[in-house]
Design a protein around this motif. Structure first.
Motif, PDB file in Angstrom:
ATOM      1  N   ASN A  48      -4.797   9.650 -13.918  1.00  0.00           N
ATOM      2  CA  ASN A  48      -4.722   8.298 -13.390  1.00  0.00           C
ATOM      3  C   ASN A  48      -4.884   7.283 -14.505  1.00  0.00           C
ATOM      4  O   ASN A  48      -5.858   7.319 -15.241  1.00  0.00           O
ATOM      5  CB  ASN A  48      -5.859   8.091 -12.388  1.00  0.00           C
ATOM      6  CG  ASN A  48      -5.321   7.923 -11.005  1.00  0.00           C
ATOM      7  OD1 ASN A  48      -4.185   7.461 -10.826  1.00  0.00           O
ATOM      8  ND2 ASN A  48      -6.126   8.274 -10.023  1.00  0.00           N
ATOM      9  N   SER A  62     -13.478   2.541  -5.519  1.00  0.00           N
ATOM     10  CA  SER A  62     -12.848   3.103  -6.704  1.00  0.00           C
ATOM     11  C   SER A  62     -13.427   2.492  -7.976  1.00  0.00           C
ATOM     12  O   SER A  62     -13.197   2.975  -9.070  1.00  0.00           O
ATOM     13  CB  SER A  62     -11.332   2.895  -6.649  1.00  0.00           C
ATOM     14  OG  SER A  62     -11.050   1.530  -6.715  1.00  0.00           O
ATOM     15  N   SER A  71     -10.034   7.570 -17.063  1.00  0.00           N
ATOM     16  CA  SER A  71     -11.408   8.020 -16.876  1.00  0.00           C
ATOM     17  C   SER A  71     -11.765   8.915 -18.075  1.00  0.00           C
ATOM     18  O   SER A  71     -10.927   9.668 -18.560  1.00  0.00           O
ATOM     19  CB  SER A  71     -11.483   8.788 -15.568  1.00  0.00           C
ATOM     20  OG  SER A  71     -12.437   9.805 -15.665  1.00  0.00           O
ATOM     21  N   ASP A  77      -5.390   3.342 -15.540  1.00  0.00           N
ATOM     22  CA  ASP A  77      -5.903   2.154 -14.864  1.00  0.00           C
ATOM     23  C   ASP A  77      -5.310   0.882 -15.469  1.00  0.00           C
ATOM     24  O   ASP A  77      -4.235   0.461 -15.113  1.00  0.00           O
ATOM     25  CB  ASP A  77      -7.427   2.191 -14.900  1.00  0.00           C
ATOM     26  CG  ASP A  77      -8.039   1.129 -14.037  1.00  0.00           C
ATOM     27  OD1 ASP A  77      -7.338   0.631 -13.152  1.00  0.00           O
ATOM     28  OD2 ASP A  77      -9.217   0.788 -14.246  1.00  0.00           O
TER      29      ASP A  77
END
Ligand code: ASP
Ligand code: MG
Length: 401
Positions: free
Chosen positions: A288, A204, A309, A290
């Motif tokens: 997502n 990942s 991202s 992080d």
């Protein structure tokens, strides 16, 4: 032994390479092993098919895209069977329907639910090499599905799991998993072994050697994976397994991820439930998040920063702006000129001082850290993009990898 061997698109890109792979599989077969081969589509076939679809209908239905993309794997497995037969070895190619690899209904991103073994076992019992299409499944509507890009690794692990294979070898164009990207760090070394958890973090983090889901599945069903070179046949690869014997290495690798954008919402009210609102909105849009950083409250307000991202930058900014307005925050800003550098290793669990070593290496090289996040086996920092390579090298040196 029963061995599952998976070869990626570049390993079967042309006639010579197909025969090369055929010969390697035949060696194992002649040594008396049962051999199941999983293949991706030849070379850039999958990309080419997507491009072709776009010329006809840029909004093509995912069902039809799956119908199209799965043809790539059907070409490579049938040619492989022909190559083995030309070498006088009995072989049979099978697609997901013939094996019966049941998947969820989600076109373009299906997951395996159940995989039948009868047909494959029957073919192995009659001493054939069995060659299976990677990347595809069959859903409850009897439609063909795909597992998401790079999904052939997951097909290989799924088969290794249900067939109780002794090993699952994943052949790629690199020699294995390295302590850092060899293009960034000249002294990067190949690792003999990594744990499933380390591999998941490394995957990942942009190490991009294996399809993430394949590692999750290998962990769940204790499938021993080996990442090996399809070019250098005698070089041992990297083994992925539950525990690595001696955790003598504090950390296994340093990863650099340039695909990061930091978003900050400035001066939002310092009240309970505030963070929940923005992060649940992001989750609802399947974005997502992080690294997360929340500043200490002052004068009734605080700042919330997070990274996503870069592909999700615009969508995340919209959500952050809307959130900022509703809660009466001051403003939202972003920075996509950042990179994330991470160290990964199960060895750090029992060793204090790992973070200090990492931060010292960065400090000595005048690299400023703007955000930090840690998990049991990973520490990530956000820095300026231009300093990414320097940072990776400094950390790699500091841990004497
Ligand atoms: N051919 C598919 C892809 O290119 C699956 C794979 O390579 O694993 O994504
Ligand atoms: Mg491919």
């Amino acid at each position: 032994m029963l061995i599952v061997k998976k070869f990626g698109g570049s390993s079967v890109a042309n006639k010579e390479r197909i025969f090369n792979v055929a010969k390697r599989c035949i060696e194992d077969y002649r040594a008396g092993h049962d051999v199941v081969v999983v293949l991706s589509a030849m070379g850039d076939t999958t990309d080419d098919l997507i491009a072709l679809a776009n010329t006809i209908n840029p909004n093509a239905k995912k069902r039809e895209l799956d119908m199209l993309l799965t043809t790539g794997e059907q070409v490579s497995v049938s040619l492989m069977a022909m190559a083995m037969q030309a070498l006088d070895v009995p072989a049979v190619s099978l697609n997901a329907f013939q094996v019966m690899m049941h998947s969820t209904s989600r076109y373009g991103n299906a997951r395996f639910k159940r995989v039948d073994t009868e047909r494959i076992m029957h073919e192995l019992d009659s001493r054939k090499i069995v060659i299976v299409t990677g990347f595809q499944g069959v859903n409850k509507y009897d439609d063909i599905t795909t597992l998401g890009r790079g999904g052939s690794d997951t097909t290989a692990v799924a088969l290794a799991a249900v067939l109780h294979a002794d090993k699952c070898e994943i052949y790629t164009d690199v020699d294995g998993v390295f302590t850092a990207d060899p293009r960034v760090v000249k002294t990067a070394k190949k690792l003999d072994a990594v744990t499933y958890d380390e591999m998941l973090e490394l995957a990942s983090l942009g190490a991009k050697v294996l399809h993430n889901r394949s590692v999750e599945m290998a962990k769940k069903y204790s499938v021993k994976m080996e990442v090996r070179s399809s070019i250098h046949s005698d070089v041992p690869g990297t083994i992925v397994k539950e525990v690595c014997k001696v955790e003598k290495m504090l950390i296994k690798g340093v990863a650099l991820d340039n695909d990061v954008t930091r978003i900050s919402v400035i001066e939002v009210p310092d009240q309970p439930g505030i963070a929940f609102r923005i992060f649940s909105a992001l989750a609802a849009s399947k974005i997502n998040v992080d690294i997360i950083l929340q500043s200490v409250g002052r004068e009734g307000t605080k700042d919330i920063s997070f990274t996503v991202s870069t592909a999700h930058k615009d969508a995340a900014m919209q959500i952050a702006e809307a959130f900022c307005q509703t809660v009466g925050g001051k403003e939202v800003n972003f920075n996509d000129n950042v990179a994330k550098v991470s160290i990964v290793g199960a060895g750090m669990l029992s060793n204090p001082g790992v973070a200090a070593t990492m931060f010292e290496a960065l400090g000595e090289n005048n690299i400023n850290i703007s955000m930090i996040s840690t998990s049991e086996i990973k520490i990530s920092v956000l820095i300026e993009k231009e300093q990414g390579k320097k940072a990776v090298n400094a950390i790699h040196d500091a841990f004497a990898l």
